[in-house]
Write a protein that holds these residues in place. Structure first.
Motif, PDB file in Angstrom:
ATOM      1  N   THR A  59     -14.568  78.509 -18.742  1.00 56.84           N
ATOM      2  CA  THR A  59     -14.423  78.061 -20.125  1.00 56.84           C
ATOM      3  C   THR A  59     -14.690  79.197 -21.102  1.00 56.84           C
ATOM      4  OG1 THR A  59     -16.746  77.385 -20.277  1.00 56.84           O
ATOM      5  CG2 THR A  59     -15.165  75.747 -19.470  1.00 56.84           C
ATOM      6  N   LEU A  79     -11.917  77.295 -31.101  1.00 52.16           N
ATOM      7  CA  LEU A  79     -10.903  77.133 -30.063  1.00 52.16           C
ATOM      8  C   LEU A  79     -11.594  77.107 -28.703  1.00 52.16           C
ATOM      9  CD1 LEU A  79      -7.923  77.040 -29.166  1.00 52.16           C
ATOM     10  CD2 LEU A  79      -7.978  79.549 -29.080  1.00 52.16           C
ATOM     11  N   VAL A  80     -11.540  75.957 -28.036  1.00 49.13           N
ATOM     12  CA  VAL A  80     -12.119  75.838 -26.697  1.00 49.13           C
ATOM     13  C   VAL A  80     -10.962  75.867 -25.694  1.00 49.13           C
ATOM     14  CG1 VAL A  80     -14.130  74.562 -27.481  1.00 49.13           C
ATOM     15  CG2 VAL A  80     -12.110  73.303 -26.795  1.00 49.13           C
ATOM     16  N   SER A  81     -11.093  76.685 -24.683  1.00 51.92           N
ATOM     17  CA  SER A  81     -10.041  76.808 -23.684  1.00 51.92           C
ATOM     18  C   SER A  81     -10.664  76.938 -22.307  1.00 51.92           C
ATOM     19  CB  SER A  81      -9.151  78.026 -23.978  1.00 51.92           C
ATOM     20  OG  SER A  81      -9.934  79.211 -24.030  1.00 51.92           O
ATOM     21  N   ASN A  93      -4.529  75.398 -17.821  1.00 48.41           N
ATOM     22  CA  ASN A  93      -5.004  76.173 -18.969  1.00 48.41           C
ATOM     23  C   ASN A  93      -5.107  75.277 -20.211  1.00 48.41           C
ATOM     24  OD1 ASN A  93      -4.922  79.061 -17.827  1.00 48.41           O
ATOM     25  ND2 ASN A  93      -2.842  78.309 -17.409  1.00 48.41           N
ATOM     26  N   SER A  95      -6.515  73.661 -23.718  1.00 50.86           N
ATOM     27  CA  SER A  95      -7.181  74.214 -24.900  1.00 50.86           C
ATOM     28  C   SER A  95      -7.075  73.215 -26.045  1.00 50.86           C
ATOM     29  CB  SER A  95      -6.572  75.557 -25.308  1.00 50.86           C
ATOM     30  OG  SER A  95      -5.229  75.388 -25.713  1.00 50.86           O
ATOM     31  N   ARG A  97      -8.922  72.566 -30.401  1.00 49.88           N
ATOM     32  CA  ARG A  97      -9.881  72.996 -31.426  1.00 49.88           C
ATOM     33  C   ARG A  97     -10.901  71.874 -31.625  1.00 49.88           C
ATOM     34  NH1 ARG A  97      -8.695  77.841 -33.450  1.00 49.88           N
ATOM     35  NH2 ARG A  97     -10.630  77.684 -34.640  1.00 49.88           N
ATOM     36  N   PHE A 171     -11.242  69.072 -23.553  1.00 53.64           N
ATOM     37  CA  PHE A 171     -10.383  70.252 -23.493  1.00 53.64           C
ATOM     38  C   PHE A 171      -8.908  69.922 -23.723  1.00 53.64           C
ATOM     39  CE2 PHE A 171     -13.970  72.162 -21.162  1.00 53.64           C
ATOM     40  CZ  PHE A 171     -14.011  73.410 -21.782  1.00 53.64           C
ATOM     41  N   GLU A 172      -8.486  68.712 -23.335  1.00 49.37           N
ATOM     42  CA  GLU A 172      -7.047  68.428 -23.297  1.00 49.37           C
ATOM     43  C   GLU A 172      -6.553  67.507 -24.409  1.00 49.37           C
ATOM     44  OE1 GLU A 172      -6.008  68.777 -18.538  1.00 49.37           O
ATOM     45  OE2 GLU A 172      -6.178  66.810 -19.474  1.00 49.37           O
TER      46      GLU A 172
END
Length: 470
Positions: A59, A79-81, A93, A95, A97, A171-172
């Motif tokens: 992460t 921004l979390v990814s 992958n 991601s 906000r 996250f999604e």
């Protein structure tokens, strides 16, 4: 307290529309996460308390942006990814906000959904920046970003939390607010219905603050946590002392080592004006002292301060681990207190049965039973009809208590098993963080001393060119 038909210790279920129906260690017919992590106790003779990871989750938190900047509702989004091969995620992958309040919701509900897991803490929101209005400064946003990055890293290292449906949605999901409302309205762990334990006064259940029959394994864990936190607290105090002596944080020269080197540079420069023959070498030496002072300040900001922040964060993380151990003790205390209450009710029922049968009144049953007989007589409750009615009520209560004791026993045993497994997870996470924290500090010190050596090596030829006539 849990009802008889509520088995919250079955394996965690990770079903979702975009993920396979079941995973190793889970049961298809169950719903909602409980205490048990997904490890098979008999798998290849493995230790049943050894955690098992089913994939990786890497992460990151970056790119803080001030949203609604010109309004009173301004906030910072991040921004979390992630990169992952866990099958619960629909993308490798994902991601999105998220703002700080979203992190708070995630942490709060993970702690509720997984009470036996050490859910890492979040940085404190009640800081001076919220009062002074500096919470939108680049420095504060960067510190917050690093804290949130570390929080998600800790979740990603956990074999159970990394696969939670709530973390996946974090996250999604493009409709995070809808997810939050649905999670509150329909939590994975249903609200526990009131039962026999709720009818027992708090003064009974909380009469003892210590476990009566402590488990040596958990006593050793508690002692280990005490020593670890004591060591962290001492290290934090000593490093803070070193930091303040090196650089007190004031950008202006002050009563610290960086300030002393700055003052020394000014003094050497003054000597250069007096010694006309060696003015240029002394000015070069003064500049080297200034560079060294700047290096000290830079190392404090880039190495020592992050180290202290991480050290304090690790101490808070250990506090969360201590809370899980305390909760396990509470589960055992619930079982012990219920067992004692059941014994007391059973003894009262046996006393009434002895009186009715005429075998014995309060004789041989102790002073307390004798006094109770006299009180019942004064109340007019000493006739057999009243005693039979009371026995009937006591029989019902005994049955309820027996069920509650059995449930409390299962709860205590299951929570103990999960706590043993959780300690191994925390130990691995702690070792990884200690390695990262100390490694970063060592790298920073190496860079500082390399740069310092380069500065001092450059001044040596200048000093050697000073001619000394004998």
């Amino acid at each position: 307290m849990l009802g008889d038909d509520e088995d919250v210790f079955d394996s965690v279920t990770w079903e979702s529309p975009s993920a396979p129906a079941t995973y190793e260690g889970t049961s298809a017919g169950l719903s909602g996460p409980g205490f048990r992590q997904s490890t098979a106790e008999s798998e290849d003779g493995r230790d049943p308390h050894e955690p098992k990871w089913e994939g990786y989750l890497i992460t990151s938190v970056k790119d803080p942006v001030k949203e609604l900047a010109e309004t009173k509702d301004a906030y910072v989004s991040y921004l979390v990814s992630a990169k992952t091969n866990l099958p619960i995620f629909s993308s490798p992958n994902p991601s999105a906000r998220r703002r700080f309040q979203d992190f708070v919701f995630l942490r709060t509900h993970l702690a509720k959904d997984f009470p036996a897991c050490v859910v890492p803490p979040l940085p404190d929101k009640h800081r001076l920046e919220y009062v002074t209005g500096d919470r939108f400064s680049p420095e504060f946003m960067e510190r917050r970003r690093l804290d949130l990055h570390r929080f998600l890293q800790r979740l990603a290292r956990h074999p159970t939390l990394q696969r939670s449906t709530l973390l996946r949605a974090f996250f999604e999901s493009t409709e995070w607010h809808v997810i939050m409302h649905q999670h509150v309205a329909h939590p994975p762990v249903p609200e526990q219905s009131s039962g026999v334990i709720d009818s027992i006064s708090d003064s009974l259940l909380n009469a003892f603050s210590r476990v009566r029959k402590p488990d040596e394994r958990f006593l050793a864990m508690r002692e280990s946590v005490d020593k670890f936190e004591e060591g962290l607290a001492l290290s934090e105090r000593l490093f803070n002392r070193v930091r303040n002596r090196t650089n007190d944080g004031n950008p202006e020269p002050g009563e610290d080592l960086t300030g002393d080197y700055h003052d020394l540079a000014v003094a050497v420069q003054g000597l250069g004006f007096l010694e006309s023959g060696i003015t240029d070498p002394l000015n070069h030496f003064s500049n080297t002292l200034l560079e060294f002072s700047a290096l000290l300040r830079h190392t404090t900001q880039m190495t020592t301060d992050p180290f202290l922040v991480h050290l304090h964060s690790l101490l808070q993380y250990s506090h969360a681990n201590r809370a899980v151990l305390k909760l396990r003790d509470q589960k055992q205390m619930d079982f012990e207190e219920l067992s004692e209450y059941l014994s007391a009710v059973t003894a009262e029922r046996d006393r009434l049965a002895a009186v009715i049968s005429g075998r014995a009144g309060s004789t041989g049953l102790g002073l307390g039973a004798y006094i109770k007989d006299k009180v019942d007589a004064l109340r007019g409750q000493d006739d057999d009809r009243t005693r039979v009615e009371r026995m009937r009520k006591l029989d019902t209560k005994i049955k309820e208590l027996q069920d509650a004791v059995a449930t409390a026993h299962e709860t205590s045993d299951a929570f103990s098993d999960e706590t043993l497994r959780e300690q191994k997870v925390f130990q691995k996470a702690k070792e990884a963080e200690m390695k990262e924290m100390l490694g970063n500090y060592a790298d920073g010190q190496i860079e500082f001393y390399k740069a310092a050596m380069e500065e001092w090596e450059r001044i040596i030829p200048v000093i050697q060119r000073i001619r000394v006539d004998v």
